[in-house]
Design an enzyme around this catalytic site. Structure first.
Site, PDB file in Angstrom:
ATOM      1  N   ASP A   6       0.892  -1.154  -0.033  1.00 24.03           N
ATOM      2  CA  ASP A   6       0.092   0.030   0.021  1.00 24.03           C
ATOM      3  C   ASP A   6       0.944   1.318   0.153  1.00 24.03           C
ATOM      4  O   ASP A   6       2.244   1.033   0.306  1.00 24.03           O
ATOM      5  CB  ASP A   6      -0.881   0.077   1.090  1.00 24.03           C
ATOM      6  CG  ASP A   6      -2.013   1.199   1.275  1.00 24.03           C
ATOM      7  OD1 ASP A   6      -2.322   1.363   0.269  1.00 24.03           O
ATOM      8  OD2 ASP A   6      -2.163   1.922   2.027  1.00 24.03           O
ATOM      9  N   SER A   7       0.614   2.266  -0.365  1.00 25.05           N
ATOM     10  CA  SER A   7       1.067   3.581  -0.383  1.00 25.05           C
ATOM     11  C   SER A   7       1.340   3.866   0.936  1.00 25.05           C
ATOM     12  O   SER A   7       2.246   4.982   1.314  1.00 25.05           O
ATOM     13  CB  SER A   7       0.302   4.780  -1.204  1.00 25.05           C
ATOM     14  OG  SER A   7      -0.925   4.757  -0.594  1.00 25.05           O
ATOM     15  N   TYR A  38      -0.851   8.515  -2.829  1.00 20.80           N
ATOM     16  CA  TYR A  38      -0.430   8.227  -4.080  1.00 20.80           C
ATOM     17  C   TYR A  38      -1.862   9.032  -4.847  1.00 20.80           C
ATOM     18  O   TYR A  38      -1.723   9.144  -6.093  1.00 20.80           O
ATOM     19  CB  TYR A  38      -0.497   6.868  -4.560  1.00 20.80           C
ATOM     20  CG  TYR A  38       0.491   5.901  -4.510  1.00 20.80           C
ATOM     21  CD1 TYR A  38       1.730   6.595  -3.755  1.00 20.80           C
ATOM     22  CD2 TYR A  38       0.682   4.692  -4.870  1.00 20.80           C
ATOM     23  CE1 TYR A  38       2.895   5.717  -3.408  1.00 20.80           C
ATOM     24  CE2 TYR A  38       1.873   4.078  -4.665  1.00 20.80           C
ATOM     25  CZ  TYR A  38       2.799   4.623  -4.078  1.00 20.80           C
ATOM     26  OH  TYR A  38       4.233   3.674  -3.787  1.00 20.80           O
ATOM     27  N   GLY A  39      -2.719   9.456  -4.301  1.00 22.91           N
ATOM     28  CA  GLY A  39      -4.072   9.862  -4.832  1.00 22.91           C
ATOM     29  C   GLY A  39      -3.923  10.940  -5.823  1.00 22.91           C
ATOM     30  O   GLY A  39      -4.943  10.817  -6.831  1.00 22.91           O
ATOM     31  N   CYS A  69      -4.303  -1.079  -2.258  1.00 16.77           N
ATOM     32  CA  CYS A  69      -4.479   0.257  -2.380  1.00 16.77           C
ATOM     33  C   CYS A  69      -5.254   0.397  -3.866  1.00 16.77           C
ATOM     34  O   CYS A  69      -4.778  -0.193  -4.920  1.00 16.77           O
ATOM     35  CB  CYS A  69      -2.854   0.767  -2.797  1.00 16.77           C
ATOM     36  SG  CYS A  69      -2.858   2.499  -3.415  1.00 16.77           S
ATOM     37  N   CYS A 201     -11.347   3.230  -1.201  1.00 16.62           N
ATOM     38  CA  CYS A 201     -10.078   3.520  -0.548  1.00 16.62           C
ATOM     39  C   CYS A 201      -9.981   2.838   0.694  1.00 16.62           C
ATOM     40  O   CYS A 201     -10.861   2.771   1.467  1.00 16.62           O
ATOM     41  CB  CYS A 201      -9.938   5.061  -0.380  1.00 16.62           C
ATOM     42  SG  CYS A 201      -8.410   5.381   0.516  1.00 16.62           S
ATOM     43  N   THR A 202      -8.636   2.019   0.923  1.00 11.88           N
ATOM     44  CA  THR A 202      -8.744   1.167   2.296  1.00 11.88           C
ATOM     45  C   THR A 202      -8.629   2.161   3.634  1.00 11.88           C
ATOM     46  O   THR A 202      -8.802   1.473   4.348  1.00 11.88           O
ATOM     47  CB  THR A 202      -7.284   0.475   2.010  1.00 11.88           C
ATOM     48  OG1 THR A 202      -6.264   1.410   1.716  1.00 11.88           O
ATOM     49  CG2 THR A 202      -7.462  -0.310   1.001  1.00 11.88           C
ATOM     50  N   HIS A 203      -8.537   3.602   3.456  1.00 10.45           N
ATOM     51  CA  HIS A 203      -8.608   4.075   4.667  1.00 10.45           C
ATOM     52  C   HIS A 203     -10.273   4.259   5.121  1.00 10.45           C
ATOM     53  O   HIS A 203     -10.582   4.414   6.053  1.00 10.45           O
ATOM     54  CB  HIS A 203      -8.047   5.659   4.390  1.00 10.45           C
ATOM     55  CG  HIS A 203      -6.812   5.764   4.447  1.00 10.45           C
ATOM     56  ND1 HIS A 203      -6.011   5.111   3.403  1.00 10.45           N
ATOM     57  CD2 HIS A 203      -5.858   6.251   5.304  1.00 10.45           C
ATOM     58  CE1 HIS A 203      -4.666   5.513   3.580  1.00 10.45           C
ATOM     59  NE2 HIS A 203      -4.728   6.081   4.667  1.00 10.45           N
TER      60      HIS A 203
END
Length: 278
Positions: A6-7, A38-39, A69, A201-203
């Site tokens: 992931d970033s 990275y977005g 990501c 988004c993984t967040h």
């Protein structure tokens, strides 16, 4: 060993679900915190950074890498698979978090004959909340349309959300941002709410309840970590050569400051996660 890239540390929400689903497997997580986020980076830069991260995990012994990501999956995954992987690392595999979400929305397996799968279903609408780069890539609408053209996809970029979550901003500030983006989506869907939304988004799973609160009652919020874990288990059943249980060890690497990342990681992984510099 299974690698997870992931970033930053948003992918820890995916790793948490993977480890819970496959507790006897060894996992190695790499967060490219030095280059996060990275977005908003150009596509070529995202590809280069993702390639470098995947290479590091292969060099450490991973046979299979999950891009945890959405931005990397949307921008870099297909190119990695088609133009780099078999030449540079024959016999290794790279999968992404985009695929399980598309499969969940369309009901069509990723490797199915797309042409044969184009059967008219019931029209429905799906909303996607994601980073600006994931939205700009068009990956989700493109792949969903190829498998289920009756599904209308409406995207909403959420550029402020990852920085707020990573900064552990007050919950009220995060809730206000989520409400703003939810309202933006609903404005474009003036006729009716979506049947489901994807948190691309993984967040975002860390604040999934805020999305539920901000959306009309009855809108399903799809869980990307759980869908990814289910998809990986199915993949390992189909490809037993990658199903190699170990000791259940989980290790963590970062390109950034290990002490700072370790202090932040617990909230994402659900328990202490000590990072070392790669």
């Amino acid at each position: 060993m299974i690698g997870v890239f992931d970033s930053g540390h948003g992918g820890l929400t995916v790793l948490r679900a993977l480890h819970r689903s496959l507790p006897s497997h060894d996992f190695l997580y790499l967060g490219d915190h030095a280059d996060a986020p990275y977005g908003d980076r150009p596509p070529e830069e995202i590809y280069r950074l993702t390639l470098a991260g995947v290479s590091r995990l292969f060099e450490r012994g991973a046979g299979l890498v999950i891009l945890a990501c959405n931005t990397a999956s949307a921008v870099a995954l297909r190119r990695l698979q088609q133009t780099w992987l078999e030449t540079a690392w024959p016999g290794r595999r790279v999968l992404g978090v985009l695929v399980p979400m598309v499969e969940a929305v369309t009901g069509v397996p990723w490797m199915a004959d797309v042409a044969a799968s184009r059967q008219a279903g019931e029209p429905r609408t799906v909303g996607i909340f994601a980073t600006s780069r994931t939205v700009d890539s068009g990956a989700y609408p493109r792949e969903i349309a190829a498998r289920a053209p009756e599904v209308r996809v409406v995207q909403q970029a959420c550029p402020a959300l990852v920085p707020l979550i990573e900064a552990d901003a007050p919950r009220q500030r995060v809730a206000e941002a989520v409400r703003l983006y939810a309202d933006g989506l609903m404005t474009r869907l003036a006729s009716a709410p979506p049947q489901a939304v994807m948190l691309g988004c993984t967040h975002y799973p860390l604040v999934a309840d805020l999305f539920t609160d901000a959306l009309p009652v009855g809108v399903e919020v799809l869980s990307q970590p759980d869908l990814t874990a289910k998809s990986l288990s199915a993949y390992l059943e189909r490809h037993p050569e990658f199903d190699r249980p170990g000791q259940g060890d989980v290790s963590f690497l970062t390109t950034g400051d290990p002490s700072r990342i370790t202090a932040l990681a617990t909230r994402f992984f659900g328990k202490p996660a000590r990072f070392d510099r790669t």
